[in-house]
Design an enzyme around this catalytic site. Sequence first.
Site: not given
Length: 468
Positions: A220-221, A270, A333, A129
């Site tokens: 960052f993503l 996330c 998504k 996790s």
Amino acid sequence: MNSPRICCIGAGYVGGPTMAMIAKQCPEISVHVVDLNQARIDRWNSNDLPVYEPGLDEVVQEARGRNLTFSTNVREAIHESDIIFIAVNTPTKSFGVGAGRAANLEFIEKCARTIAECSSGHKVVVEKSTLPVRTAEAVKRILESSGNGATFDVLSNPEFLAEGTAVQDLLHPDRILIGGESASAVEKLAAVYARWIPRDRILTTNLWSSELSKLTANAFLAQRVSSINAISALCEATGADVDEVAKAIGTDSRIGPKFLKASVGFGGSCFQKDILNLVYLCEHFGLREVAEYWEQVVKMNDYQKRRFSTRMVRTMFNTVSDKRIAVLGFAFKKDTNDTRESAAIHVCRDLLEERAKIAIYDPRVPESQIREELRLSFADAMGRISDHHAKLIETNVTVHASLYEATEKSHAVAVLTEWDEFRNFDAGRVLQSMFRPAFVFDGRNIVDRKQLTEAGFEVHSIGRATSH
Ligand code: UDX
Ligand code: UDX
């Protein structure tokens, strides 16, 4: 060396696919996946897996019954294993200190206590996790306080798979990260992955670097998505085309072309959670400027989602009350049935507040899940929802079995997930059943704008001026 026996606590979107891949690649290693949720385990043992991922059925079918087992026997699994993965969820705290930001580590702590109780001899405990930095230390202290003579090594091994491409990501990961102090424990786990992943892709670090790397990668993503989404607002105001801008900047090898798709906003279990976690950590260590910097990524995402629903209302003559709006896609998504933090939830909630009637279609998300997400979107911190909102969901939301059913007699179509089947639909068929002007709000920039405009639709895309 004997093959290690592995178990994993938590059969969710991460634990299930990851363990299935280990079992597939290492037929001589026994892999036991356990979960408290009997219904979830029953589905892992059926042909209707709880997680939709392209290619996952085949992986599970190959290994299940051979060296892959799913059950609720948590204690037995721990007792019999050499390597124990913890892959339970770590939601954002909704109460008490750090509410809305810090991770709720209740499940992690419970797992550590159960492991301590059921262990004898030596065990390697692996955090799968995503966790705040230094959680491993707490896990280690709980394990060592059991007093029953068992010994433990704790490793951090964050998972970087993205939903929708989990099987490919697990087969060919960019890297495997293993953080830990004990070289022998690190090697024990590295040897498992080395069965199918080149050694130079297996990185080892100290525990805290590993934990922090996962938070940082997600930050960052998400930051890239918020950055391009910020530019999309400027494009809409000025007449530039955000996809052209993304292409132009993405060809700079220092920037790179991936993760520059402007959208109605990022979702998933996330990104938001991990950034809020990072923000909380920075605040805890007195790094106010750093905390504020990262918090903007989440604020920009909230802005993007709100901006989309506001633009819909404004465009439709400032009222959507009683108008039927077809919502295409509810997952966060494509190629997943996961709806956690999906932008669609926020857009639907805003439209419901405006008294629109929304007709939803998603190829993989069941009606009960859609209704529950909408219910939660109106709930207070205690999970309570007003009679007004409960009634609104009951009377103004319908869930449909196809795109054509959802769009029938609608005033507008909103594309909120980039499912392939929304790229090319029968424009004539949809148009003839819709009210005029027939609006399309493309939250993913996937429809054929030119073709739809020629057919008679008014298309509004992210980061582009409107076509009439
Ligand atoms: C993800 C990632 O693993 C993690 O990095 C992130 O921090 C949270 O979300 P995911 O697999 O997507 O986890 O979570 P989820 O699908 O909710 O699965 C967690 C599973 O753990 C559930 O099936 C739940 O029933 C189980 N669980 C939870 C236990 O078995 N025991 C517990 O004490 C708590
Ligand atoms: C992410 C990380 O990619 C993965 O490494 C980590 O282990 C878990 O979190 P995931 O949330 O499953 O994975 O999917 P991802 O592909 O990262 O997409 C997250 C969200 O960003 C989605 O809502 C997606 O639609 C959105 N997104 C992504 C964009 O809007 N534009 C992009 O260019 C890319």
